[in-house]
Design an enzyme around this catalytic site. Structure first.
Site, PDB file in Angstrom:
ATOM      1  N   VAL A  50       0.842   0.825  -8.710  1.00  0.00           N
ATOM      2  CA  VAL A  50       0.394   1.461  -7.472  1.00  0.00           C
ATOM      3  C   VAL A  50      -0.820   0.731  -6.895  1.00  0.00           C
ATOM      4  CG1 VAL A  50      -0.502   3.593  -6.443  1.00  0.00           C
ATOM      5  CG2 VAL A  50       1.296   3.709  -8.190  1.00  0.00           C
ATOM      6  N   CYS A  51      -1.730   0.308  -7.755  1.00  0.00           N
ATOM      7  CA  CYS A  51      -2.997  -0.282  -7.324  1.00  0.00           C
ATOM      8  C   CYS A  51      -2.846  -1.465  -6.365  1.00  0.00           C
ATOM      9  CB  CYS A  51      -3.840  -0.671  -8.536  1.00  0.00           C
ATOM     10  SG  CYS A  51      -4.235   0.732  -9.616  1.00  0.00           S
ATOM     11  N   PRO A  52      -1.977  -2.437  -6.633  1.00  0.00           N
ATOM     12  CA  PRO A  52      -1.912  -3.556  -5.686  1.00  0.00           C
ATOM     13  C   PRO A  52      -1.376  -3.156  -4.315  1.00  0.00           C
ATOM     14  CG  PRO A  52      -0.199  -3.783  -7.344  1.00  0.00           C
ATOM     15  CD  PRO A  52      -1.092  -2.654  -7.778  1.00  0.00           C
ATOM     16  N   GLU A  54      -2.120  -0.409  -2.756  1.00  0.00           N
ATOM     17  CA  GLU A  54      -3.283   0.128  -2.055  1.00  0.00           C
ATOM     18  C   GLU A  54      -4.242  -0.974  -1.636  1.00  0.00           C
ATOM     19  OE1 GLU A  54      -4.332   4.405  -3.726  1.00  0.00           O
ATOM     20  OE2 GLU A  54      -4.652   2.805  -5.191  1.00  0.00           O
ATOM     21  N   LEU A  55      -4.562  -1.852  -2.577  1.00  0.00           N
ATOM     22  CA  LEU A  55      -5.516  -2.917  -2.276  1.00  0.00           C
ATOM     23  C   LEU A  55      -5.007  -3.808  -1.148  1.00  0.00           C
ATOM     24  CD1 LEU A  55      -6.685  -3.852  -5.882  1.00  0.00           C
ATOM     25  CD2 LEU A  55      -7.799  -2.335  -4.239  1.00  0.00           C
TER      26      LEU A  55
END
Length: 178
Positions: A50-52, A54-55
């Protein structure tokens, strides 16, 4: 958890900007972006799913944030070396236009009250005004990504310094107290 109206804690962290190990690292603190709004995007871990998304989403809007005198910062408890390796290896992060900060000692995440029992930062977003006061704070479940567009909308609303109704967008009227 620190929240709206609280002073954002002082910090001194290692930032990673770019992919060249010779120039990617620098020390930053709360005065590095003096007189700017800060948009701090805390995320659990590098090399996750999920993190990439968002970034990269915040990266696509970084010019919009900059136009509002706001600096976007990604923050996790991974080391600066892991940040660099992730940036170098992930197609969506190679050209990330803002720094990733390493809260390796977990001091900032702990002081904010967003440190998970497993030792990683929760998926939290803070908008901090130029005086260092938290004006927006949000934490979501680790499985749910944020909306960079919504954070930008909230920043716009905060910068009006007026009452903004539900779903207000720039250019729409604000509320007037009679």
């Amino acid at each position: 958890m620190l929240t709206v109206g609280d002073r954002f804690p002082a910090f001194n962290l290692k930032a990673v900007s770019g992919n060249d190990p010779a120039t990617a690292f620098r020390d930053v603190d709360q005065t590095t972006w003096r007189a700017q709004w800060l948009v701090l995007v805390f995320y659990p871990k590098d090399f996750t799913f999920v993190c990439p998304t968002e970034l990269a989403g915040f990266g696509k809007l970084v010019r919009e944030f900059a136009d509002r005198d706001a600096q976007v910062l990604g923050v996790s408890t991974d080391s600066e070396f892991v940040h660099l390796a992730w940036r170098q290896s992930h197609a969506d992060l190679k050209a990330l236009p803002y720094p990733l900060l390493s809260d390796l000692r977990r001091d900032l995440s702990a002081e904010l009250g967003i440190l998970d029992p497993d030792g990683v930062a929760r998926r939290a977003t803070y908008v901090v005004d130029p005086q260092g006061i938290i004006r927006f704070a949000m934490v979501t479940d680790g499985k749910v990504g944020r909306s960079p567009d919504e954070v930008l909308r909230v920043l716009d609303a905060l910068q009006t310094d007026e009452l903004c109704p539900c779903n207000w967008k720039p250019g729409q009227p604000t509320l007037q107290v009679a």
